[in-house]
Scaffold this motif. Structure first.
Motif, PDB file in Angstrom:
ATOM      1  N   TYR A 177       0.835  -1.206   0.000  1.00 60.34           N
ATOM      2  CA  TYR A 177       0.000   0.000   0.000  1.00 60.34           C
ATOM      3  C   TYR A 177       0.872   1.259   0.000  1.00 60.34           C
ATOM      4  O   TYR A 177       0.617   2.206  -0.755  1.00 60.34           O
ATOM      5  CB  TYR A 177      -0.910  -0.008   1.229  1.00 60.34           C
ATOM      6  CG  TYR A 177      -1.636   1.297   1.461  1.00 60.34           C
ATOM      7  CD1 TYR A 177      -2.668   1.702   0.622  1.00 60.34           C
ATOM      8  CD2 TYR A 177      -1.268   2.137   2.516  1.00 60.34           C
ATOM      9  CE1 TYR A 177      -3.327   2.909   0.830  1.00 60.34           C
ATOM     10  CE2 TYR A 177      -1.923   3.341   2.733  1.00 60.34           C
ATOM     11  CZ  TYR A 177      -2.950   3.723   1.881  1.00 60.34           C
ATOM     12  OH  TYR A 177      -3.597   4.909   2.081  1.00 60.34           O
ATOM     13  N   HIS A 178       1.907   1.256   0.822  1.00 61.27           N
ATOM     14  CA  HIS A 178       2.814   2.398   0.873  1.00 61.27           C
ATOM     15  C   HIS A 178       3.577   2.545  -0.445  1.00 61.27           C
ATOM     16  O   HIS A 178       3.880   3.665  -0.869  1.00 61.27           O
ATOM     17  CB  HIS A 178       3.794   2.246   2.033  1.00 61.27           C
ATOM     18  CG  HIS A 178       3.139   2.359   3.383  1.00 61.27           C
ATOM     19  ND1 HIS A 178       2.578   1.274   4.007  1.00 61.27           N
ATOM     20  CD2 HIS A 178       2.948   3.422   4.203  1.00 61.27           C
ATOM     21  CE1 HIS A 178       2.073   1.664   5.172  1.00 61.27           C
ATOM     22  NE2 HIS A 178       2.275   2.952   5.304  1.00 61.27           N
ATOM     23  N   ALA A 179       3.883   1.412  -1.083  1.00 56.83           N
ATOM     24  CA  ALA A 179       4.569   1.459  -2.377  1.00 56.83           C
ATOM     25  C   ALA A 179       3.696   2.146  -3.424  1.00 56.83           C
ATOM     26  O   ALA A 179       4.196   2.922  -4.249  1.00 56.83           O
ATOM     27  CB  ALA A 179       4.924   0.042  -2.828  1.00 56.83           C
ATOM     28  N   VAL A 180       2.399   1.868  -3.382  1.00 57.34           N
ATOM     29  CA  VAL A 180       1.463   2.512  -4.316  1.00 57.34           C
ATOM     30  C   VAL A 180       1.426   4.020  -4.076  1.00 57.34           C
ATOM     31  O   VAL A 180       1.441   4.815  -5.029  1.00 57.34           O
ATOM     32  CB  VAL A 180       0.043   1.918  -4.157  1.00 57.34           C
ATOM     33  CG1 VAL A 180      -0.971   2.715  -4.989  1.00 57.34           C
ATOM     34  CG2 VAL A 180       0.035   0.446  -4.580  1.00 57.34           C
ATOM     35  N   LEU A 181       1.424   4.418  -2.802  1.00 56.81           N
ATOM     36  CA  LEU A 181       1.435   5.844  -2.471  1.00 56.81           C
ATOM     37  C   LEU A 181       2.713   6.512  -2.979  1.00 56.81           C
ATOM     38  O   LEU A 181       2.675   7.621  -3.524  1.00 56.81           O
ATOM     39  CB  LEU A 181       1.316   6.037  -0.959  1.00 56.81           C
ATOM     40  CG  LEU A 181      -0.023   5.649  -0.311  1.00 56.81           C
ATOM     41  CD1 LEU A 181       0.027   5.891   1.196  1.00 56.81           C
ATOM     42  CD2 LEU A 181      -1.183   6.419  -0.933  1.00 56.81           C
ATOM     43  N   ILE A 182       3.843   5.827  -2.802  1.00 57.44           N
ATOM     44  CA  ILE A 182       5.129   6.363  -3.270  1.00 57.44           C
ATOM     45  C   ILE A 182       5.098   6.537  -4.784  1.00 57.44           C
ATOM     46  O   ILE A 182       5.565   7.541  -5.322  1.00 57.44           O
ATOM     47  CB  ILE A 182       6.290   5.435  -2.851  1.00 57.44           C
ATOM     48  CG1 ILE A 182       6.488   5.492  -1.331  1.00 57.44           C
ATOM     49  CG2 ILE A 182       7.582   5.825  -3.570  1.00 57.44           C
ATOM     50  CD1 ILE A 182       7.457   4.456  -0.795  1.00 57.44           C
ATOM     51  N   ARG A 183       4.553   5.542  -5.490  1.00 59.80           N
ATOM     52  CA  ARG A 183       4.466   5.623  -6.955  1.00 59.80           C
ATOM     53  C   ARG A 183       3.633   6.825  -7.389  1.00 59.80           C
ATOM     54  O   ARG A 183       3.914   7.468  -8.417  1.00 59.80           O
ATOM     55  CB  ARG A 183       3.853   4.335  -7.512  1.00 59.80           C
ATOM     56  CG  ARG A 183       3.810   4.297  -9.028  1.00 59.80           C
ATOM     57  CD  ARG A 183       3.195   3.012  -9.537  1.00 59.80           C
ATOM     58  NE  ARG A 183       3.110   3.009 -10.983  1.00 59.80           N
ATOM     59  CZ  ARG A 183       4.057   2.570 -11.802  1.00 59.80           C
ATOM     60  NH1 ARG A 183       5.186   2.099 -11.291  1.00 59.80           N
ATOM     61  NH2 ARG A 183       3.904   2.598 -13.115  1.00 59.80           N
ATOM     62  N   LYS A 184       2.596   7.144  -6.603  1.00 60.44           N
ATOM     63  CA  LYS A 184       1.725   8.277  -6.923  1.00 60.44           C
ATOM     64  C   LYS A 184       2.307   9.615  -6.463  1.00 60.44           C
ATOM     65  O   LYS A 184       1.692  10.662  -6.654  1.00 60.44           O
ATOM     66  CB  LYS A 184       0.351   8.066  -6.277  1.00 60.44           C
ATOM     67  CG  LYS A 184      -0.445   6.914  -6.882  1.00 60.44           C
ATOM     68  CD  LYS A 184      -1.782   6.753  -6.178  1.00 60.44           C
ATOM     69  CE  LYS A 184      -2.602   5.624  -6.806  1.00 60.44           C
ATOM     70  NZ  LYS A 184      -3.902   5.444  -6.103  1.00 60.44           N
ATOM     71  N   GLY A 185       3.495   9.539  -5.821  1.00 58.64           N
ATOM     72  CA  GLY A 185       4.141  10.765  -5.374  1.00 58.64           C
ATOM     73  C   GLY A 185       3.569  11.316  -4.089  1.00 58.64           C
ATOM     74  O   GLY A 185       3.792  12.485  -3.756  1.00 58.64           O
ATOM     75  N   LYS A 186       2.856  10.484  -3.364  1.00 58.04           N
ATOM     76  CA  LYS A 186       2.255  10.928  -2.108  1.00 58.04           C
ATOM     77  C   LYS A 186       3.167  10.589  -0.935  1.00 58.04           C
ATOM     78  O   LYS A 186       3.891   9.585  -0.973  1.00 58.04           O
ATOM     79  CB  LYS A 186       0.893  10.262  -1.908  1.00 58.04           C
ATOM     80  CG  LYS A 186      -0.129  10.653  -2.968  1.00 58.04           C
ATOM     81  CD  LYS A 186      -1.467   9.981  -2.709  1.00 58.04           C
ATOM     82  CE  LYS A 186      -2.494  10.396  -3.762  1.00 58.04           C
ATOM     83  NZ  LYS A 186      -3.810   9.745  -3.526  1.00 58.04           N
ATOM     84  N   PRO A 187       3.151  11.394   0.118  1.00 54.71           N
ATOM     85  CA  PRO A 187       3.974  11.098   1.297  1.00 54.71           C
ATOM     86  C   PRO A 187       3.423   9.892   2.044  1.00 54.71           C
ATOM     87  O   PRO A 187       2.214   9.629   2.008  1.00 54.71           O
ATOM     88  CB  PRO A 187       3.844  12.375   2.151  1.00 54.71           C
ATOM     89  CG  PRO A 187       2.529  12.954   1.746  1.00 54.71           C
ATOM     90  CD  PRO A 187       2.373  12.641   0.283  1.00 54.71           C
ATOM     91  N   ILE A 188       4.299   9.160   2.667  1.00 54.10           N
ATOM     92  CA  ILE A 188       3.845   8.010   3.452  1.00 54.10           C
ATOM     93  C   ILE A 188       4.257   8.175   4.908  1.00 54.10           C
ATOM     94  O   ILE A 188       5.244   8.847   5.220  1.00 54.10           O
ATOM     95  CB  ILE A 188       4.410   6.673   2.898  1.00 54.10           C
ATOM     96  CG1 ILE A 188       5.947   6.614   3.064  1.00 54.10           C
ATOM     97  CG2 ILE A 188       4.013   6.474   1.444  1.00 54.10           C
ATOM     98  CD1 ILE A 188       6.529   5.251   2.737  1.00 54.10           C
ATOM     99  N   LYS A 189       3.469   7.575   5.764  1.00 47.30           N
ATOM    100  CA  LYS A 189       3.771   7.632   7.193  1.00 47.30           C
ATOM    101  C   LYS A 189       4.469   6.325   7.582  1.00 47.30           C
ATOM    102  O   LYS A 189       3.990   5.238   7.309  1.00 47.30           O
ATOM    103  CB  LYS A 189       2.489   7.785   8.012  1.00 47.30           C
ATOM    104  CG  LYS A 189       2.737   7.883   9.510  1.00 47.30           C
ATOM    105  CD  LYS A 189       1.439   8.012  10.285  1.00 47.30           C
ATOM    106  CE  LYS A 189       1.032   9.446  10.387  1.00 47.30           C
ATOM    107  NZ  LYS A 189      -0.115   9.638  11.319  1.00 47.30           N
ATOM    108  N   ARG A 190       5.626   6.463   8.216  1.00 50.62           N
ATOM    109  CA  ARG A 190       6.381   5.303   8.694  1.00 50.62           C
ATOM    110  C   ARG A 190       6.357   5.278  10.217  1.00 50.62           C
ATOM    111  O   ARG A 190       6.353   6.329  10.854  1.00 50.62           O
ATOM    112  CB  ARG A 190       7.827   5.361   8.200  1.00 50.62           C
ATOM    113  CG  ARG A 190       7.995   5.253   6.699  1.00 50.62           C
ATOM    114  CD  ARG A 190       9.470   5.299   6.335  1.00 50.62           C
ATOM    115  NE  ARG A 190       9.717   5.012   4.931  1.00 50.62           N
ATOM    116  CZ  ARG A 190       9.866   5.922   3.994  1.00 50.62           C
ATOM    117  NH1 ARG A 190       9.753   7.199   4.302  1.00 50.62           N
ATOM    118  NH2 ARG A 190      10.116   5.568   2.748  1.00 50.62           N
ATOM    119  N   HIS A 191       6.347   4.081  10.771  1.00 54.33           N
ATOM    120  CA  HIS A 191       6.361   3.951  12.234  1.00 54.33           C
ATOM    121  C   HIS A 191       7.728   4.386  12.762  1.00 54.33           C
ATOM    122  O   HIS A 191       8.759   3.947  12.251  1.00 54.33           O
ATOM    123  CB  HIS A 191       6.073   2.506  12.643  1.00 54.33           C
ATOM    124  CG  HIS A 191       5.732   2.353  14.082  1.00 54.33           C
ATOM    125  ND1 HIS A 191       6.670   2.451  15.084  1.00 54.33           N
ATOM    126  CD2 HIS A 191       4.543   2.122  14.700  1.00 54.33           C
ATOM    127  CE1 HIS A 191       6.085   2.267  16.246  1.00 54.33           C
ATOM    128  NE2 HIS A 191       4.796   2.068  16.048  1.00 54.33           N
TER     129      HIS A 191
END
Length: 200
Positions: free
Chosen positions: A181-195
């Motif tokens: 899911y985070h990989a998809v967000l990265i591909r879309k150029g969106k920021p991701i939240k990491r623990h």
């Protein structure tokens, strides 16, 4: 203090060499010593990243080194278990070959696409590492594992497939990608939240 994560990472190389040596020489209480060293290696693996993030020194170079040393350490642990109980490995050669093959594919896909090592540190892989740890400890301690080994096998397949999917999804190499899911967000150029503790 800033060198502590690096020391923890390299400590696993020393542990790897020692456990293999002990499995060959088989001195008194060798199983207990080996299990203790593997546990210390797992603890170092958990805390090197946590400490690095706390000190704000969790760089791509450090994360790549961490992943490479992890592979060396766990390969040494598997080799140790094989030396102690080769019959178990011969009886389960197909299942083990599948996991090793998928692990190799992860590295091949990553290198072909990005020319860099695997450093996703996916959350599912962290869970699998704990199961792998428990499975190998059981094999080393009692020369036997059925339920844990089967859990380890299927979880290993799922997590390796997830890592391959992450590489196929992201356009540019990056480290600490928690999930697909985070990989998809990265591909879309969106920021991701990491623990903070476990993944960046």
């Amino acid at each position: 203090m800033k060198k502590l994560p690096l020391l923890l990472i390299w400590s696993r190389v020393a542990f790897a060499a020692i456990v293999i040596t002990l499995s060959i020489l088989k001195p008194s209480y060798f199983r207990t010593i080996i299990i203790t060293l593997i546990a210390l290696g797992l603890i170092s693996d958990i805390f090197d990243g946590i400490i690095a993030r706390k000190l704000n020194i969790s760089t791509p170079k450090l994360r790549r080194l961490d992943s490479t040393i992890d592979q060396i350490f766990w390969l040494a642990v598997v080799t140790t278990a094989y030396i102690i109980d080769p019959v178990f490995f011969k009886d389960n050669i197909l299942a083990i070959a599948i996991i090793i093959g998928l692990e190799a594919i992860c590295y091949i896909v990553c290198f072909l696409k990005f020319r860099k090592e695997v450093a996703t540190h996916a959350l599912s892989s962290k869970v699998w590492t704990l199961v792998l740890f428990a499975t190998l400890i059981q094999i080393i301690a009692v020369n036997h594992s059925i339920v844990l080994f089967n859990i380890c096998l299927y979880l290993g397949i799922v997590t390796r497939l997830e890592i391959i999917s992450i590489f196929l999804i992201i356009r540019n190499w990056t480290y600490d990608v928690p999930t697909v899911y985070h990989a998809v967000l990265i591909r879309k150029g969106k920021p991701i939240k990491r623990h903070k503790l476990f993944n960046g």
